[in-house]
Design a protein around this motif. Sequence first.
Motif, mmCIF file in Angstrom:
data_model
loop_
_atom_site.group_PDB
_atom_site.id
_atom_site.type_symbol
_atom_site.label_atom_id
_atom_site.label_comp_id
_atom_site.label_asym_id
_atom_site.label_seq_id
_atom_site.Cartn_x
_atom_site.Cartn_y
_atom_site.Cartn_z
ATOM 1 N N SER B 99 -6.031 14.459 28.837
ATOM 2 C CA SER B 99 -5.208 14.094 29.984
ATOM 3 C C SER B 99 -6.019 13.298 30.996
ATOM 4 C CB SER B 99 -4.644 15.343 30.646
ATOM 5 O OG SER B 99 -5.689 16.097 31.202
ATOM 6 N N GLU B 103 -4.564 9.868 32.242
ATOM 7 C CA GLU B 103 -4.177 9.654 33.642
ATOM 8 C C GLU B 103 -4.928 8.469 34.220
ATOM 9 O OE1 GLU B 103 -1.930 11.039 35.388
ATOM 10 O OE2 GLU B 103 -1.344 12.769 34.180
ATOM 11 N N PHE B 133 0.855 16.598 27.249
ATOM 12 C CA PHE B 133 1.824 16.807 28.319
ATOM 13 C C PHE B 133 1.689 15.767 29.421
ATOM 14 C CE2 PHE B 133 1.264 21.154 26.602
ATOM 15 C CZ PHE B 133 2.537 21.266 26.080
ATOM 16 N N TRP B 134 0.459 15.316 29.637
ATOM 17 C CA TRP B 134 0.272 14.294 30.682
ATOM 18 C C TRP B 134 1.099 13.064 30.368
ATOM 19 C CZ3 TRP B 134 -1.421 9.489 29.402
ATOM 20 C CH2 TRP B 134 -1.984 9.341 28.116
ATOM 21 N N ARG B 137 4.693 13.650 31.084
ATOM 22 C CA ARG B 137 4.955 13.635 32.519
ATOM 23 C C ARG B 137 5.043 12.205 33.031
ATOM 24 N NH1 ARG B 137 0.977 16.963 36.259
ATOM 25 N NH2 ARG B 137 -0.484 15.353 35.632
ATOM 26 N N ALA B 159 7.423 17.880 29.364
ATOM 27 C CA ALA B 159 6.284 17.952 30.266
ATOM 28 C C ALA B 159 6.251 19.293 30.997
ATOM 29 C CB ALA B 159 6.356 16.814 31.280
ATOM 30 N N ILE B 160 7.442 19.819 31.327
ATOM 31 C CA ILE B 160 7.499 21.077 32.069
ATOM 32 C C ILE B 160 6.901 22.216 31.247
ATOM 33 C CG2 ILE B 160 9.162 22.834 32.828
ATOM 34 C CD1 ILE B 160 10.703 20.541 34.134
ATOM 35 N N GLY B 162 4.275 21.999 29.578
ATOM 36 C CA GLY B 162 2.838 21.965 29.845
ATOM 37 C C GLY B 162 2.510 22.334 31.280
ATOM 38 N N TYR B 163 3.372 21.924 32.227
ATOM 39 C CA TYR B 163 3.090 22.211 33.642
ATOM 40 C C TYR B 163 4.282 22.961 34.234
ATOM 41 C CZ TYR B 163 0.008 18.240 32.712
ATOM 42 O OH TYR B 163 -0.886 17.389 32.166
ATOM 43 N N THR B 165 4.659 25.056 36.479
ATOM 44 C CA THR B 165 4.709 25.357 37.912
ATOM 45 C C THR B 165 4.619 24.099 38.765
ATOM 46 O OG1 THR B 165 2.337 25.669 37.928
ATOM 47 C CG2 THR B 165 3.698 27.640 37.636
ATOM 48 N N SER B 166 4.889 22.967 38.140
ATOM 49 C CA SER B 166 4.826 21.738 38.918
ATOM 50 C C SER B 166 6.176 21.481 39.578
ATOM 51 C CB SER B 166 4.463 20.576 38.007
ATOM 52 O OG SER B 166 4.832 19.373 38.629
#
Lengths: 321, 1183
Positions: B99, B103, B133-134, B137, B159-160, B162-163, B165-166
């Motif tokens: 990631s 990114e 997941f990045w 996202r 993506a959710i 992987g993250y 709580t974003s």
Amino acid sequence: MKLAGLKSVENAHDDSVWAATWVPATETRSALLLTGSLDETVRLWSSDELVLERTNTGHCLGVASVAAHPSGLIAASASLDSFVRVFDVDTNATIATLEAPPSEVWQLRFNPQGSTLAVAGGGSASIKLWDTATWDLIATLPIPRPEGPKPSDKSGSKKFVLSVAWSSDGKRLACGSMDGTISIFDVARAKFLHHLEGHFMPVRSLVYSPIEPRLLFTASDDMHVHMYDAEGKSLVGAMSGHESWVLSVDVSPDGAAIATGSSDRTVRLWDLSMRAAVQTMSNHTDQVWGVAFRPPGGSGVRTGRLASVSDDKSISLYDYS
Amino acid sequence: MEKTEEESEEAVLKRLEESVNACPDDPSLHFDLGVLLWEKGGKSEKEKAAEHFVISAKLHPQNGAAFRYLGLYYAQVSADTQRALKCYQRAVSLNPDDSHSGEALCDLLDQQGKESLEASLCREASAKSPKAFWAFRRLGFLQLHQNKWSEAVQSLQHAIRGYPTSADLWQALGLAYQRLGRFTAAVKSYGRAIELDDTDVFALVESGNIFLMLGSFKKGVEQFLQALDISPQSVSAQYGLASGLLGLAEECINLGAFRWGASLLEEASSVAKAGTHLAGNISCIWKLHGDIQLAYAKCFPWTEQGQGLEFDAEAFNASILYWKQTCCIAAVSAKRSYQRALHLAPWQANIYTDIAIASDLISSLNKSYGNNLNAWQLSAKMALGALLLEGDNNEFWVALGCLSDHNALKQHALIRGLQLDVSLAVGWAYLGKLYRKEGAKQLAKQAFDCARSIDPSLSLPWAGMSADFHARNLAPDEAFESCLRAVQILPLAEFQIGLAKLALLSGHLSSSRVHGAILQAVQHAPHSPESHNLNGLVCESRFDYQSAAAAYRRARCAISSCSASISKSYTRDISLNLARSLSKAGNATDALLECEDLKKEGMLDAEGLQIYAFSLWQLGKQDLALSFVRNLAASVSTMEQKFVVASVSFICRMLYCIPGLDSAINSILKMPEKLFQNSRVSFIVSAIHALDQSNRLESVVSSSRSFVQSPVEVAGMHFLIALSKLVKQGTEFCLGVQSGIAHLRKALHMFPNSSLMRNLLGYLLLSSKEWNDTHVATRCCNIDASDSANKVGLKSASEILGAGAVACYAIGNKNRKFSFPTCTYQCLKEPGAIQQLQKCLRQEPWNHNFRYLLILNFIQKAREERFPHNLCVVLKRLISVALSSDLYTKTDMSYQKFQLLLCASEISLQSEDNIGCINHAKNASTLLLPDDYLFFSHLQLCRAYAAESDSLNLQKEYIRCLELKTDYHIGWICLKFIELRYNVQNDTNILELSFKESSKERNYSWNMGMAVFNLVWGLISLRNEDFLSAEEFLAQACSLAGAESCLLLCHGATCMELARKLCDSKFLLLAVKSLTKAQETSVIPLPIVSALLAQAEGSLNSKEKWEKNIRLEWFSWPPEMRPAELFFQMHLLARQSKSVSISSSNVELCQSPQRWILRAIHTNPSCTRYWKVLGRFDLIQRS
């Protein structure tokens, strides 16, 4: 060059003041300030003390635009119901009432020669020219559509004409529309010449330089003031600085500076040689709908004056030097 | 320590460098060294590190990490973007899950504006590895940016994972769902985002917007308030809050809660205003502010100021003015706001329509077109403005159709609108309205029907349908229903006024739906006299005459301040209504004033004359009233048929009230007979006829009675006839109750269901003072009937039951523990009166009559149970509650008060509070009542003094009783009892004479009375041990009373005693005769009777009869009350039967004689006889 606040009239109208123009001085009196407001009245103020001379009533809706004849004898006001009243400045006698379908009258301007009144035609996507002697409609100058008429798009709303301006020699007419395009017409031949590109939001005000007939200043909701070579169809300069829509623009009589009023509640003075704002007046507490430099002339008045009107119901007068 | 670490690091570095030098082809060594150098952080080290990374990457090109470090180096240290890009690209393609590289790569691409490259890169990485997941996202955000909503949903969902709580991802997902129109999913996603980050203004605002769109304004408002808490300057939250409040207010207004709606709108307006201060150049906020103000102007309700009873025309006018001004100010403010919106965005067509509507409202409020220089009316012109901009918008056409003044233009506009969209229900509805106004009924009907079939939830077609119900041949009921529907859909004053009018026609005026509607109409049309007048009519139909009068006054005031011309007859109608309601409210003086005003203007018609005469009569101006009655009578012949009945009834009644019966009868006889051919008149004439002893109206009455036809009316007429028989057949002092009863009995045969007649019959039977009628009374009333049927008539069925139960002690007595009723009328199956009365009292706690009857019944019960303490306490409290009521200060209630005081006195006496007893009785004796009743208070005093052994006062009260006298023989009997019991001095035999006097009139009851009187004598003789005379008295009593088991028992017992004393078998025979009769007549087996009979028979040597009677005796006792002697007798019987040994079915054989004895001793251990017998048993056993 700088502006210095002279006088401010709070609650000059009962509601937002939307339009302001100077009535040139005549032999008998000095120049007057003419303002139009949402409270359906038009008021006349004498400078420099801004004493209320008269209140004209008669409009059914808010007054969106006022214009003064270069002779200083007659003036016109237009309200939102597309009803134009032409009246004698000194007596308030109605000279003519010009009625158009609603939504088809917006800004008004007399030509520098005083023979024609140009009316920005709003939803009709055209400019209408009225003879000031007979008050007959002389011509309608329609704005052609860039890509030809589309059958599906019946409404003319894309080309709603908001503003109009005469060149100082009276040969050219410019108008600004809600989609940001500016159209230039040849008055003598009643012919559309070309568009000026650059703005992408409504152009609410434009003005030709009194010195250079080619030079056109435009104010737009895209927060920019543009300077065009109207004949050469080219954007000369773009000036940014306002934080919101630029609602009005006027050029100083000497052609060296322009003043703008904006939704960000400020009045700015721009030095054309520097192409930058030199001064910001923030005495208004609501958006500034109109700025107007006093034309030269009259008895012993040499100093420059700038008036601004705002939604906060006030009128401000500045010394321009 | 640090130093050692550093040193060791240095050492590691050195060692690594050495090993790298040793084997320069090992990529991992190069990489490790590079990392170590990189971590050290200096620029030169980083450059060195980069060299090692390059070598490592060359030697081992699959190592993604090396490329990542290289990328970092190029991006950060040497600022070589191209190389950095390439390195990162390599790193990502080697390891798509990286990631960091991803990114960084995307950020670089983003900076260069290579959006599509970025997207394809992310897509590639996400396709390679589901764990990248990045990439998902990035891709999700990019797709969102490019408005590819459904693709964005998929990427973001991935993506959710992987993250989870974003908050940003949830927010983005919510936005994607929202754009796809999946609102519930969007709300959930936004909710998750808010949960994760409660300062997420965007999510709050957007979810608020969704709630508004879904119509749940309340939830939306909450979201916006929360958003404003976090960010008070957020214009979108303010806009949302204001529009949410507007939505809420509109909901309220559609429900009819105008004041609530208005307060919400005030709030909304202030929020919107704050929004315009923040962003004055946004057209839609001004438009929203205009919408809010316009809604406010439309919904602001009129409220009456000055709630005093006195009507104040000035205050009324002022309040209307205030209401108008408030509405006007709001409307003007709306118009101004719309103008600002238009000034900012003149190309928006709908704002023209808004201005048009606002100015139409203003002009309708002002009713002046004043300074309009245009040929065009402003509203129509502005509506046209909208059409010029958007000619294909059918709604604008309809708006023009509504706002224009020219019918031709209206029609044209509406038809154009319908041409654009033929299923435009609103268009059809307005077209119908237009046609209706022009008188084209058939076209109007078609248009309304069309609108209704397209959209049944539109109110106008329903209203239109009900408005011309005549043309449609609708029943008024149906018209009322459809108008009601219109009002329920849209609470518009015009509809509500129409509804009230239809209610007047269809007889629904007293319905609370109409009441609610007309009250709302008054709030919105306080300047219209019609709304006030109808409000008055509705109030009147609900018997609220005060409010009705106030409403009529307002109506008249509204007329006077109304500019439009109003017909005189309408004014007269309102004045008449006012006079009538004033008169009904009991305000005769004001009613008279109104009538006089009407008379001055010469507008007094039949109804007015009636009110006039009635008010005069109420004020005591008899002669004047009479003259107006005569005027009225003179005009009867020229009257409209519908007024005749009321007028004739009124004339008859007034004639009876003012000059009197004879004059009324004479006038009636003079009038033409056809005037009386109506059921309602018939009732009046019959009532007058009832009071006339000489039957002069016989023929008129009989002819008019033939017009009484409906069953209810006929029953009512029978009721009246029964009452008239009471009057006619009665004497001067006594009503002819019996003849009334006889008539009702016959009539009831025809109308067995009429509770009116049943209740009257019960009431009359109770009043008849005959011995057995009380029992019949309780049975002829139907207490099970529904409540409404129960109330008709003079007394309700429950009251009759209660009163009847007091009259006979046996009614409702179920518990045989306390007494053995000998009443032969078999009332035992009746439901308990006490229970029934308690039920009634619970239903109507304010009904004093029920409470009174309940107390009397309780007294009866307490007496039966020998005044147990708990009942006395209950009674005391009940009586004190009853007596504390103001009701009993009135003179017409003093009999009840008298009774209650005597009850209180009795309770005091029984709880040995003699002083209280005397006080209550004295209180009672001071009431203003006939001597008949007062007798009893002095009787009670006699008893009290007797209990105190105060013979002086006893004597005094006794004399007082003799002076007062009474009609009730029971009073005399009691007095006699006291006289004999306490040896009161008495020279004369006034008592006996008065007694005989009092009971002369009643044939059957007289016998009974005499019998009881004799019983008293007999009992006293028994007390004096004068058995012979006692026997005589009792024998006489028995012969008088016929078959009364109680008397017979007394007689039998006395005879037995005599037989024992005198050893005369003649008395034994007499005893047998009486006792046998007593046994036969008693409804339930009386104890003792059989025992005595057994003894007598035994003495006469009839063993068989002895046995039979002993057995009977056994069963005539309730099990827990059997006396010891009975067990003893059973023992005897058992012994007898044992020796004879008959069938074992006899009761005495269930146990041995010895056990019988034991039970006897157990019950009464003090009797030596039983012990002796037991002793004998022991002897027998021992022997």
